[in-house]
Scaffold this active site. Structure first.
Site, PDB file in Angstrom:
ATOM      1  CG  HIS A 184      -1.849   1.187   1.272  1.00  0.00           C
ATOM      2  ND1 HIS A 184      -3.209   1.032   1.401  1.00  0.00           N
ATOM      3  CD2 HIS A 184      -1.642   2.524   1.181  1.00  0.00           C
ATOM      4  CE1 HIS A 184      -3.784   2.222   1.396  1.00  0.00           C
ATOM      5  NE2 HIS A 184      -2.854   3.149   1.269  1.00  0.00           N
TER       6      HIS A 184
ATOM      7  CG  HIS B 158      -0.727   7.149  -0.958  1.00  0.00           C
ATOM      8  ND1 HIS B 158      -1.955   7.316  -1.541  1.00  0.00           N
ATOM      9  CD2 HIS B 158      -0.960   6.458   0.188  1.00  0.00           C
ATOM     10  CE1 HIS B 158      -2.898   6.769  -0.782  1.00  0.00           C
ATOM     11  NE2 HIS B 158      -2.314   6.233   0.277  1.00  0.00           N
TER      12      HIS B 158
ATOM     13  CE  LYS C  39      -7.963   2.200  -0.679  1.00  0.00           C
ATOM     14  NZ  LYS C  39      -6.758   2.779  -0.146  1.00  0.00           N
TER      15      LYS C  39
ATOM     16  CG  HIS D 288      -9.847   4.661   3.350  1.00  0.00           C
ATOM     17  ND1 HIS D 288      -8.635   5.290   3.462  1.00  0.00           N
ATOM     18  CD2 HIS D 288     -10.583   5.099   4.404  1.00  0.00           C
ATOM     19  CE1 HIS D 288      -8.646   6.091   4.528  1.00  0.00           C
ATOM     20  NE2 HIS D 288      -9.824   5.990   5.104  1.00  0.00           N
TER      21      HIS D 288
ATOM     22  CG  ASP E 177      -1.605   4.892   4.091  1.00  0.00           C
ATOM     23  OD1 ASP E 177      -1.693   5.292   2.910  1.00  0.00           O
ATOM     24  OD2 ASP E 177      -2.372   5.282   4.995  1.00  0.00           O
TER      25      ASP E 177
HETATM   26  C1  NCD Z   1      -3.391   9.273   2.137  1.00  0.00           C
HETATM   27  C2  NCD Z   1      -2.889  10.310   1.137  1.00  0.00           C
HETATM   28  O1  NCD Z   1      -2.352  11.342   1.567  1.00  0.00           O
HETATM   29  O2  NCD Z   1      -3.005  10.072  -0.073  1.00  0.00           O
HETATM   30  N1  NCD Z   1      -3.414   9.846   3.433  1.00  0.00           N
HETATM   31  C3  NCD Z   1      -3.403   9.180   4.604  1.00  0.00           C
HETATM   32  O3  NCD Z   1      -3.545   9.801   5.642  1.00  0.00           O
HETATM   33  N2  NCD Z   1      -3.229   7.887   4.648  1.00  0.00           N
HETATM   34  C4  NCD Z   1      -4.728   8.767   1.711  1.00  0.00           C
HETATM   35  C5  NCD Z   1      -5.137   7.485   2.409  1.00  0.00           C
HETATM   36  O4  NCD Z   1      -4.640   6.411   2.097  1.00  0.00           O
HETATM   37  O5  NCD Z   1      -6.000   7.543   3.277  1.00  0.00           O
HETATM   38 ZN    ZN Z   2      -3.273   5.140   1.669  1.00  0.00          ZN
END
Ligand code: NCD
Ligand code: ZN
Length: 354
Positions: free
Chosen positions: A21, A23, A107, A144, A255
């Site tokens: 997971h 970003h 997702k 989520h 994450d």
């Molecule tokens: C994530 C983001 O900034 O894209 N932020 C977070 O607090 N985890 C989005 C998410 O996965 O909830």
């Molecule tokens: Zn996330």
């Protein structure tokens, strides 16, 4: 919180881990953060919540090409793409994209649950035909898991999602392969423990290290804020037990969610913790403190591929006990990001390749 080493093991060699997971954003920000993940992990599930979300197979293929082009020369890192479900998602495109090896998973963000979820799903029941198609195709659904109703306390949103949405979904689609992402509660652990083998969960380093006090430690601490928010200490302990248990139902998903410092230190700061640069060092410390280093490889390198039906990485990596200072900031996109553990000294490092 520095504790003394719990065991005398000072080196651990495991199959190269993956991040289930992640970003990484796009453009300049991606160029800055991607090398950190590529150093730590062989593969990562790439979250689709760009400002214009990755919705179709074509979007995912284009994003994957941008990621591959941004990787430093000679890096061995494979992005595994996901599509962002919306009220208008096309089941045929998703299933075809999965069959063609473009989409690893889809997702689901409930609308307005978190950063970049304004395009998310407003009526989960309306997606039931898509879930049925995914169940037939064996395509994983990543959740989520928070309700977004403003009348539900923010600390209860995961537990209420499990009760209201996930329990009925798991009953209606008994073989749908589901990952409950970044779990934060004892209720999530209880649900996952009791669920079938088709349901698993990822756990982040921050939810293993901090409880909700970290957000208010002597003042408001925006860099400890992510979604789902950290909960009480009892929940953190339940997550540590689950992660370090050796159970194949829990695996690594950072994450890591980078936001420039100005977007975090603001009157309405963004949710997201950037943990990519020291993710393995952060996780292994939890296993060390739990005297469960023998279960670290399952969590970091074996259980994720087993769930996703992918081979375990052939490459191996060694972690070794060594004082590892985490910098106060990481340069990115003309500004900087404050990483998780900024200014702390961690007890492990990835051994340099000889
Ligand atoms: C994530 C983001 O900034 O894209 N932020 C977070 O607090 N985890 C989005 C998410 O996965 O909830
Ligand atoms: Zn996330």
């Amino acid at each position: 919180m520095q504790k003394s080493p719990a065991s005398s093991i000072s080196r651990l060699t495991i199959a190269r881990p993956d991040d289930w997971h992640l970003h990484i954003r796009d453009g300049e920000m991606m160029a800055a953060v991607l090398p950190h993940s590529a150093h730590q992990f062989a593969r990562a599930i790439i979250m689709p919540n760009l400002p214009r979300p990755v919705v179709t197979s074509a979007d995912a293929a284009a994003y994957r090409a941008r990621i591959t082009a941004a990787l430093p020369q000679g890096t061995d890192f494979t992005p595994l793409m996901t599509a962002y479900l919306t009220d208008h998602s096309d089941a045929t495109d998703l299933i075809d994209g999965h069959g063609a090896g473009i989409l690893t998973a889809a997702k689901l963000y409930p609308a307005h649950a978190t950063t970049g979820s304004q395009h998310g799903v407003t009526d989960i029941a309306a997606l039931y035909p898509i879930f049925a198609a995914m169940e037939r195709a064996g395509m994983p659904l990543l959740l989520h898991g928070e309700v977004t109703d403003r009348d539900v306390d923010i600390f209860d949103r995961e537990a209420v999602f499990i009760e209201r949405t996930l329990v009925p979904m798991a009953r209606d689609f008994p073989s749908l392969r589901i990952v409950l992402e970044h779990i934060t509660t004892r209720q999530a652990v209880d649900f996952i423990d009791a669920a079938g083998e088709n349901i698993a969960a990822t756990i982040t380093p921050q939810h293993l290290h901090i409880n909700r006090n970290a957000m208010f430690d002597g003042g408001i601490r925006p860099h400890a804020y992510c979604l789902p928010v950290a909960k009480r200490e009892g929940h953190r302990i339940a997550l540590c037990r689950a992660a370090t248990s050796g159970s194949a139902k829990y695996f690594l998903g950072t994450d890591s969610a980078p936001h420039l410092v100005g977007a975090k230190e603001a009157a309405c700061g963004c949710a997201g913790i950037f943990n990519a640069p020291f993710a393995l060092e952060s996780y292994i410390q939890i296993f060390d403190e739990a005297e469960a280093l023998e279960n670290f490889e399952a969590f970091a390198s074996l259980s994720g591929p087993a769930f996703y039906r992918l081979p375990v990485n052939e490459a191996r990596v060694t972690l070794e006990r060594a004082e590892t200072p985490v910098p106060e900031q990481i340069t990115a996109a003309g500004s900087h990001i404050i990483p998780f553990h900024a200014g702390e000294v961690l007890g492990w490092r990835i051994a340099p390749q000889l």
